[in-house]
Design an enzyme around this catalytic site. Structure first.
Site, PDB file in Angstrom:
ATOM      1  N   ASP A 179      27.138 -62.131 -26.498  1.00  0.00           N
ATOM      2  CA  ASP A 179      26.800 -61.019 -27.382  1.00  0.00           C
ATOM      3  C   ASP A 179      25.658 -60.246 -26.720  1.00  0.00           C
ATOM      4  O   ASP A 179      24.586 -60.811 -26.478  1.00  0.00           O
ATOM      5  CB  ASP A 179      26.364 -61.609 -28.732  1.00  0.00           C
ATOM      6  N   GLY A 238      32.170 -51.414 -33.300  1.00  0.00           N
ATOM      7  CA  GLY A 238      32.154 -52.206 -32.072  1.00  0.00           C
ATOM      8  C   GLY A 238      30.752 -52.599 -31.637  1.00  0.00           C
ATOM      9  O   GLY A 238      29.887 -52.937 -32.464  1.00  0.00           O
ATOM     10  N   VAL A 239      30.524 -52.527 -30.357  1.00  0.00           N
ATOM     11  CA  VAL A 239      29.246 -52.970 -29.810  1.00  0.00           C
ATOM     12  C   VAL A 239      28.108 -52.065 -30.286  1.00  0.00           C
ATOM     13  O   VAL A 239      26.977 -52.526 -30.501  1.00  0.00           O
ATOM     14  CB  VAL A 239      29.337 -53.069 -28.265  1.00  0.00           C
ATOM     15  N   ASP A 240      28.398 -50.798 -30.487  1.00  0.00           N
ATOM     16  CA  ASP A 240      27.400 -49.839 -30.981  1.00  0.00           C
ATOM     17  C   ASP A 240      26.866 -50.287 -32.345  1.00  0.00           C
ATOM     18  O   ASP A 240      25.642 -50.340 -32.562  1.00  0.00           O
ATOM     19  CB  ASP A 240      28.090 -48.472 -31.087  1.00  0.00           C
ATOM     20  N   GLY A 245      37.027 -51.031 -25.599  1.00  0.00           N
ATOM     21  CA  GLY A 245      37.360 -51.378 -26.980  1.00  0.00           C
ATOM     22  C   GLY A 245      38.262 -50.305 -27.572  1.00  0.00           C
ATOM     23  O   GLY A 245      39.349 -50.047 -27.060  1.00  0.00           O
ATOM     24  N   TYR A 287      38.172 -47.241 -27.311  1.00  0.00           N
ATOM     25  CA  TYR A 287      38.460 -46.122 -26.409  1.00  0.00           C
ATOM     26  C   TYR A 287      39.619 -46.432 -25.457  1.00  0.00           C
ATOM     27  O   TYR A 287      40.095 -45.539 -24.757  1.00  0.00           O
ATOM     28  CB  TYR A 287      37.209 -45.690 -25.645  1.00  0.00           C
TER      29      TYR A 287
END
Ligand code: ADP
Length: 181
Positions: free
Chosen positions: A17, A39-41, A126, A128
């Protein structure tokens, strides 16, 4: 410079992570608004706390293929570098150049801000939709070239979410680091 001479040993691959990484900068796969997303954002904004959004708001967004830097707020990382990857539309709409721009700009910002360690997420891989093996090859090639030019950045880590992503990056890494050109 041939691929053999690039500093592959300064690239690390880990499963994990990105919000937990104790590095000078983590690289967020943001969107052009820089105001948070999924997502990661979303994970980075949740872990960093509201101060991150407050710092992003006046930045006026970010172009695809570019990046902006902020503090890390409640994260263990000192900085967050927000970059905006391209949405994948088949690969012939400039996506490789834009994705390369993300990694180059992030490395430049890290260097300019005195970062000795940087951790990347798999930008554009992801929602995108960038094919992961293609993105991995491009990402690690650009980062290795940048590391060669930037001796103060000691290590660049790719933090892969899940075993499958780690396996894809590991296979491509072995191929790249072994290649002769
Ligand atoms: P993009 O919109 O650029 O495709 P995403 O956030 O949808 O960005 O996905 C980018 C990559 O980040 C994906 O491979 C996804 O699995 C991964 N990811 C999601 N959450 C995390 C996390 N907390 N740490 C590291 N990687 C993550």
């Amino acid at each position: 410079m041939s691929a053999t001479n690039l500093p592959w040993g300064r690239i690390e691959l880990v499963e994990g992570d990105i919000t937990k990484q104790e590095v000078d900068a983590i690289v967020n796969a943001a969107n052009t608004s820089l105001l948070g997303g999924g997502g990661v954002d979303g994970a980075i904004h949740r872990a960093a706390g509201p101060g991150l959004l407050a710092e992003c708001r006046p930045l006026g967004g970010c172009d695809v293929g570019s990046a902006k830097i902020t503090g890390g707020h409640n994260l263990p990382a000192k900085h967050v570098i927000h970059t905006v990857g391209p949405v994948y539309h088949g690969g012939d709409k400039g996506e490789p150049d834009l994705l390369a721009g993300c990694y180059r700009t992030a490395m430049q910002l890290a260097d300019e801000n005195g970062c000795r360690s940087i951790a990347f997420s798999a930008i554009s891989c992801g929602v995108y939709g960038y094919p992961m093996a293609d993105a991995a090859r491009l990402a690690m090639t650009v980062v290795a070239e940048e590391l060669a030019k930037r001796p103060k950045i000691e290590v660049a880590r790719f933090v892969l979410f899940g075993r499958d992503a780690l396996q894809v990056f590991t296979d491509v890494y072995r191929d790249l680091a072994a290649s002769r050109s």
